[in-house]
Design a protein around this motif. Structure first.
Motif, PDB file in Angstrom:
ATOM      1  N   UNK A   1     -96.263 -21.045 -41.091  1.00  0.00           N
ATOM      2  CA  UNK A   1     -95.571 -21.777 -40.012  1.00  0.00           C
ATOM      3  C   UNK A   1     -94.733 -22.960 -40.495  1.00  0.00           C
ATOM      4  N   UNK A   2     -95.173 -23.629 -41.540  1.00  0.00           N
ATOM      5  CA  UNK A   2     -94.436 -24.809 -42.012  1.00  0.00           C
ATOM      6  C   UNK A   2     -93.090 -24.453 -42.616  1.00  0.00           C
TER       7      UNK A   2
ATOM      8  N   UNK B   1    -100.144 -27.109 -33.821  1.00  0.00           N
ATOM      9  CA  UNK B   1    -101.298 -27.007 -34.719  1.00  0.00           C
ATOM     10  C   UNK B   1    -101.003 -26.075 -35.895  1.00  0.00           C
ATOM     11  N   UNK B   2    -100.272 -25.016 -35.644  1.00  0.00           N
ATOM     12  CA  UNK B   2     -99.933 -24.098 -36.721  1.00  0.00           C
ATOM     13  C   UNK B   2     -99.096 -24.796 -37.791  1.00  0.00           C
ATOM     14  N   UNK B   3     -98.115 -25.588 -37.364  1.00  0.00           N
ATOM     15  CA  UNK B   3     -97.245 -26.273 -38.308  1.00  0.00           C
ATOM     16  C   UNK B   3     -97.958 -27.445 -38.989  1.00  0.00           C
ATOM     17  N   UNK B   4     -98.766 -28.179 -38.243  1.00  0.00           N
ATOM     18  CA  UNK B   4     -99.433 -29.352 -38.808  1.00  0.00           C
ATOM     19  C   UNK B   4    -100.390 -28.963 -39.926  1.00  0.00           C
ATOM     20  N   UNK B   5    -101.183 -27.901 -39.705  1.00  0.00           N
ATOM     21  CA  UNK B   5    -102.201 -27.503 -40.678  1.00  0.00           C
ATOM     22  C   UNK B   5    -101.816 -26.248 -41.467  1.00  0.00           C
ATOM     23  N   UNK B   6    -100.624 -25.712 -41.190  1.00  0.00           N
ATOM     24  CA  UNK B   6    -100.157 -24.473 -41.818  1.00  0.00           C
ATOM     25  C   UNK B   6    -101.132 -23.326 -41.565  1.00  0.00           C
ATOM     26  N   UNK B   7    -101.658 -23.265 -40.328  1.00  0.00           N
ATOM     27  CA  UNK B   7    -102.544 -22.177 -39.937  1.00  0.00           C
ATOM     28  C   UNK B   7    -101.711 -20.941 -39.583  1.00  0.00           C
ATOM     29  N   UNK B   8    -102.035 -19.778 -40.135  1.00  0.00           N
ATOM     30  CA  UNK B   8    -101.341 -18.556 -39.714  1.00  0.00           C
ATOM     31  C   UNK B   8    -101.534 -18.317 -38.217  1.00  0.00           C
TER      32      UNK B   8
END
Length: 270
Positions: free
Chosen positions: A229-230, A197-204
């Motif tokens: 994350x991305x 989820x962090x990588x998919x949405x670039x959530x810290x």
């Protein structure tokens, strides 16, 4: 509460011997460098802690917001609030260390973000619905891990800043779809969901450490874990998580959930 917890400790450790063989096997495999006396010391301290959180679990189901905030204090909430002020959702990453049930109750109550706890559904058909209802009474949304993709996508699409709480030390169900690494001297499978989820949405990603100040009282400290994350290599976040948690457990091993059958999966190559 302390007297009741002391009685529970005597029952589960000496009278019932709750999962004692599981605990001893886990401790022996995790700490082969320690002698038997040292591991037995950790074992006894663990069962005292387990009795405490069992009593705290019941207390948490009926506690007022003021009581929970007094017992479960956030030391640097402003670190998380800054993301909310920028309209950013975050992944909150931690483990079954300290009292995680207080965190479920605290998410939506103590943070500005909409709190979402992710986990497995309770198996008990009688008490499960009652416990689930108590967990969400202060606004935290508890989501079955099978439904979390749709829930996160919904809030992301509607731009609702959420704090997605994920305890990454749960044992995965599928060894092939897991990330494998060495953890506490053993081949260990880790869930990939938090990094996904962090990588998919670039959530810290924000890691929070739970420190037990004294019996029944905890302090939660947030720290930056992955800002972008991305931009990180795949599996870097979950590997960093394993190393961070391992160091935390070695410092105070009695506060982790040793009675859980954490290493029941075998590496696919085996």
């Amino acid at each position: 509460m302390r007297l009741l917890a002391d009685i529970v400790y005597l029952i589960i450790y000496y009278l019932v011997g709750y999962r004692r063989e599981v605990v001893r096997r886990n401790l022996a495999n995790a700490f082969p460098e320690k002698d038997e006396a040292e591991r037995r010391g950790i074992e006894r301290r663990y069962y005292r802690y387990l009795a405490d959180i069992a009593v705290e679990f019941v207390h948490n189901m009926y506690a007022s917001p003021a009581s929970i905030k007094r017992r479960y204090r956030f030391t640097n909430r402003q670190l998380v609030d800054r993301y909310y002020e920028r309209g950013q959702s975050i992944v909150l990453l931690s483990a079954h260390y300290g009292n995680w049930e207080y965190m479920v109750s605290s998410l939506n109550m103590q943070l500005l973000h909409h709190g979402i706890g992710v986990g497995k559904p309770l198996n008990d058909k009688i008490t499960g619905p009652y416990i689930a209802k108590k967990r969400i009474r202060y606004g935290t949304e508890v989501v079955d891990q099978r439904d979390v993709r749709q829930v996160v996508e919904f809030y992301h699409r509607h731009r609702v800043p959420c704090a997605l709480m994920m305890l990454g030390d749960q044992s995965p169900s599928n060894p092939v779809k897991s990330y494998w690494t060495t953890f506490l001297n053993q081949d260990t499978a880790f869930l990939y969901g938090a990094e996904h989820f962090a990588r998919k949405y670039n959530y810290p990603v924000v890691y929070y450490t739970v420190n037990r100040v004294r019996r029944g009282y905890y302090e939660v400290t947030f720290s930056h874990f992955s800002e972008h994350p991305q931009e990180e290599p795949q599996y870097a976040i979950v590997e960093r998580y394993a190393r961070t948690l391992e160091q935390q457990i070695r410092q105070r091993p009695e506060l982790w959930l040793w009675s859980h059958r954490r290493w029941k999966l075998k590496h696919p190559e085996q």
